[in-house]
Write a protein that holds these residues in place. Sequence first.
Motif, short mmCIF file in Angstrom:
data_model
loop_
_atom_site.label_atom_id
_atom_site.label_comp_id
_atom_site.label_asym_id
_atom_site.label_seq_id
_atom_site.Cartn_x
_atom_site.Cartn_y
_atom_site.Cartn_z
N VAL A 118 103.98 59.48 24.97
CA VAL A 118 105.09 58.86 24.25
C VAL A 118 106.11 59.93 23.91
N LEU A 119 107.39 59.63 24.17
CA LEU A 119 108.48 60.53 23.84
C LEU A 119 109.60 59.76 23.14
N PRO A 120 110.20 60.34 22.09
CA PRO A 120 111.40 59.74 21.51
C PRO A 120 112.59 60.04 22.41
N MET A 121 113.60 59.17 22.38
CA MET A 121 114.75 59.37 23.26
C MET A 121 115.53 60.64 22.90
N SER A 122 115.43 61.07 21.65
CA SER A 122 116.15 62.25 21.18
C SER A 122 115.36 62.91 20.06
N ASP A 123 115.57 64.21 19.89
CA ASP A 123 114.99 64.92 18.75
C ASP A 123 115.94 64.94 17.57
N ASP A 124 117.13 64.36 17.75
CA ASP A 124 118.16 64.36 16.72
C ASP A 124 118.13 63.06 15.92
N ARG A 125 118.87 63.05 14.84
CA ARG A 125 118.98 61.84 14.02
C ARG A 125 119.98 60.88 14.66
N ALA A 126 119.59 59.64 14.85
CA ALA A 126 120.48 58.60 15.38
C ALA A 126 119.97 57.26 14.86
N GLU A 127 120.41 56.87 13.67
CA GLU A 127 119.90 55.69 12.99
C GLU A 127 120.94 54.59 12.96
N LEU A 128 120.50 53.37 13.18
CA LEU A 128 121.41 52.23 13.25
C LEU A 128 121.56 51.56 11.89
N ARG A 129 122.81 51.29 11.52
CA ARG A 129 123.12 50.53 10.33
C ARG A 129 123.79 49.23 10.74
N VAL A 130 123.60 48.20 9.94
CA VAL A 130 124.22 46.90 10.19
C VAL A 130 125.19 46.62 9.06
N VAL A 131 126.46 46.39 9.40
CA VAL A 131 127.47 46.05 8.40
C VAL A 131 127.40 44.54 8.17
N VAL A 132 127.21 44.15 6.90
CA VAL A 132 127.04 42.74 6.57
C VAL A 132 128.11 42.30 5.58
N ASP A 133 128.42 41.00 5.62
CA ASP A 133 129.38 40.43 4.68
C ASP A 133 128.74 40.27 3.31
N GLY A 134 129.57 40.22 2.30
CA GLY A 134 129.14 39.99 0.92
C GLY A 134 130.37 39.97 0.06
N GLU A 135 130.19 40.24 -1.23
CA GLU A 135 131.37 40.37 -2.08
C GLU A 135 132.27 41.48 -1.53
N GLU A 136 131.61 42.53 -1.02
CA GLU A 136 132.30 43.58 -0.29
C GLU A 136 131.42 43.91 0.92
N PRO A 137 132.02 44.02 2.12
CA PRO A 137 131.22 44.41 3.29
C PRO A 137 130.53 45.75 3.05
N HIS A 138 129.29 45.86 3.44
CA HIS A 138 128.56 47.10 3.25
C HIS A 138 127.53 47.25 4.36
N ALA A 139 127.10 48.48 4.58
CA ALA A 139 126.13 48.78 5.63
C ALA A 139 124.73 48.89 5.06
N ILE A 140 123.78 48.26 5.73
CA ILE A 140 122.37 48.37 5.35
C ILE A 140 121.58 48.90 6.55
N HIS A 141 120.41 49.45 6.27
CA HIS A 141 119.59 49.98 7.36
C HIS A 141 119.12 48.85 8.27
N LEU A 142 118.97 49.17 9.54
CA LEU A 142 118.49 48.18 10.51
C LEU A 142 117.21 47.51 10.04
N GLY A 143 116.27 48.29 9.51
CA GLY A 143 115.00 47.74 9.07
C GLY A 143 115.15 46.74 7.94
N GLU A 144 116.08 47.03 7.03
CA GLU A 144 116.33 46.09 5.93
C GLU A 144 116.90 44.78 6.46
N TYR A 145 117.80 44.87 7.43
CA TYR A 145 118.37 43.65 8.03
C TYR A 145 117.29 42.85 8.75
#
Length: 257
Positions: A118-145
Amino acid sequence: MRITLISGADGTAFARDLAAALAPSDELTVVAPIVGDHWSAWLKACPDLDGLLGAPGVPTTFAVADQLAAINYSPAWQRVSDQAVAARLVRTELVGTGYSLSEATLAAATRAGLPYRVLPMSDDRAELRVVVDGEEPHAIHLGEYLAAPGAHSPTETVLVAEAWTVSPSVVDQLRATDVLVLGPSSRTLAIDPVLRTPGLLDALPSTVPVLVVDHDDTAPADLVRVAGLRADDPGAAEHVPADAAAVAELVRRVVAS
């Protein structure tokens, strides 16, 4: 033969079945996404790597997660098994002492006695955030979404990365591989993030056969919509059904031709 499989944790069962269908002299390496990575309780969490590194047949327990929940320490979306916590403890210690994420992952796969690397695609940090609507648009972690997609209305995705590129271990793997297999795994959450890793496709020789395993995207439909167009399949890709034995036989034929 050297076979490279691009897959996330949702393709773990297929990876095991494919390894079992190959000859003992064949080598299967799984390249996994890291866009779901994060830090939790000071441990480096890599959900896709954790899933692929899990030993089959081991009962899943949640004693640590239950204790953290009892003291209201971590959010519900970060709840994982004791087995995943153990993997993260080892990973965090190895990375903290100077080993790359690739080296730590290869060591974990060897210790677990897995039938594939097993190999990760990169040794660097590359994390996905999801921007969601609300009272104010904000970004949450992919896992939280993903823990409650119906509770959010996504508008776009954002990759958090200062500078990232394909790992040297994946470059070496692709240059030496006899065939590349894509999936079966989420196109949005696994296949495309790996294919879009800077430098990855440049390392793949144009003569390497590419097999695309048919698979319905398991990502929420709203996330697929905002993620945009899928990445192009490399080379002259051939689509195949999600049957590990059939894929193994086709791999033998295309490599021999």
